[in-house]
Design an enzyme around this catalytic site. Structure first.
Site, PDB file in Angstrom:
ATOM      1  N   GLU A 251       0.402  -1.502   0.177  1.00 20.77           N
ATOM      2  CA  GLU A 251       0.073  -0.126   0.201  1.00 20.77           C
ATOM      3  C   GLU A 251       1.296   1.477   0.121  1.00 20.77           C
ATOM      4  OE1 GLU A 251      -3.386   2.244   2.399  1.00 20.77           O
ATOM      5  OE2 GLU A 251      -2.781   0.315   3.136  1.00 20.77           O
ATOM      6  N   HIS A 347       1.889  28.718 -12.922  1.00 19.14           N
ATOM      7  CA  HIS A 347       0.475  28.897 -13.778  1.00 19.14           C
ATOM      8  C   HIS A 347      -0.084  30.168 -12.839  1.00 19.14           C
ATOM      9  CE1 HIS A 347       0.417  24.318 -14.864  1.00 19.14           C
ATOM     10  NE2 HIS A 347      -1.039  24.781 -15.496  1.00 19.14           N
TER      11      HIS A 347
END
Length: 390
Positions: A251, A347
């Site tokens: 996991e 951005h």
């Protein structure tokens, strides 16, 4: 546009692995990515997606052929995890991963033949969806503190309690549930059960609204005197804690791989944006500060890759890689937060708008250092692994 970072190979991947990567990538680009915006709005992926994944063999990559699996190696499963993370919405990968990587895995590793035929075969086909129910309102990283109980009465276990933050919890057909089957001793008093959704007394709460992973359903589960047939006990009674711990290494690797895939996606789109966004008469990629930010992002990703691939190599060899898998989980899952945050910063104002996917990558990344054990819990494990304390 593919950047140099995407052309860098690694010795752990063979030519067959890279061919598989290209096949998965084409499928995702054609059949998954175009739909992620809708699934994000819906708060779930459609059942038809599981069936499509099942048809292509993607739900049974690590599962034996006798149950309908592809019986591929662990590295192939790692390739799939990375590519799924690049689909544009991490909730899609979390739904598929919860089904194949953490719920059905317990049945594969510890279940009997009857359970495998009944649950793995339709699960690998995508006809039944599975979830893993461990986390509770007052029990997160500390699995031993769960309060859900299962009391044996004749041919049944009477299940009482609740679970929260369960991926696939709303739309799954069955849940692998952890419950205490006696009071003491701690760590040897938990058992795992397969609990079908149609059992009387099993109710599902609302689909929880989340900051990220919005395309995966996340549910509250309630058990009120649910009669679970004794044949639905997975493995041996009171061995559940051991079973749960045994899958934690994979996991952690999976979460590290998912972080790498998401970071690469964010990095690629940020480079493309920086080359096309103009300020002061030139692309912002021409400014040294932006160029150096992009280089730092690439270096961070590369460090996470090498740490994760080393852990993967040791784990697939069957070695005890608790230290390496935990380190990979810590570094990669913190890395993706840094990379997506820098991507959003580059951005600028556009990154804060919902029309640009970088905001979703940033939101999706935030769970990585929380889910599967927080960074702080991982650090406590490493304190012992490194011999800092006994």
């Amino acid at each position: 546009m593919k950047t140099e970072a995407h052309r860098m190979g690694h010795w752990i991947f063979t030519e067959e692995h890279e061919m598989f990567r290209k096949t998965v990538r084409r499928f995702i680009e054609k059949e998954v990515s175009p739909h992620v915006e809708k699934w994000e709005r819906d708060g779930e992926v459609p059942r038809s997606l599981y069936k499509r994944f099942g048809e292509l063999g993607y739900l049974g990559i690590r599962y034996p052929k006798k149950y309908g699996g592809s019986e591929m190696d662990l590295i192939s499963a790692a390739v799939f995890s990375e590519e799924m993370a690049k689909c544009g919405a991490s909730g899609v990968g979390s739904s598929i991963g919860a089904h194949t990587g953490i719920a059905m895995t317990n049945i594969l590793n510890f279940g009997n033949e009857e359970q495998k035929e009944k649950y793995l075969v339709p699960g690998i086909k995508g006809e039944k969806v599975a979830a893993l129910g461990i986390t509770e309102p007052n029990a997160g990283s500390d699995v031993s503190s769960i309060q859900t109980t299962a009391r044996k009465e004749g041919d049944y276990y009477i299940l009482n309690g609740s679970k929260t933050f369960i991926t696939n919890g709303v739309n799954s057909d069955y849940v692998v549930v952890a419950a205490k089957t006696r009071d003491e001793p701690v760590h040897r008093n938990v058992s795992l059960f397969i609990v079908d959704k149609d059992l009387e007394g099993f109710t599902v709460g609302k689909n929880l609204k989340k900051l990220g992973w919005r395309s995966s359903d996340t549910g509250l589960l309630f058990f009120d005197d649910v009669k679970v047939p004794k044949e639905n006990l997975i493995g041996e009674e009171n061995k559940g804690f051991k079973y749960i711990m045994s899958n934690f290494q994979w996991e952690r690797i999976s979460m590290a791989l998912g972080s790498i895939g998401l970071a690469e996606k964010a990095f690629e789109e940020t480079i493309n944006y920086a080359k096309t966004r103009k300020q002061f008469g030139q692309p912002i990629s021409e400014f040294q500060v932006i160029r150096h930010k992009l280089v730092d992002m690439a270096l961070d990703i590369e460090k996470a890759k090498n740490m994760t691939y080393r852990a993967l190599y040791l784990y697939q060899k069957g070695e005890n890689a608790v230290k390496e898998t935990t380190m990979a989980k810590v570094y990669a899952c913190e890395m993706v937060n840094r990379v997506t945050d820098e991507g959003l910063q580059i951005h600028g104002g556009a990154g804060y708008m919902m029309e640009y996917p970088i905001q979703r990558y940033w939101r999706d990344a935030r769970i990585q250092s929380i889910g599967g054990g927080t960074t702080q819990i991982m650090n406590e494990i490493l304190v012992k692994q490194l011999g800092i304390v006994n």
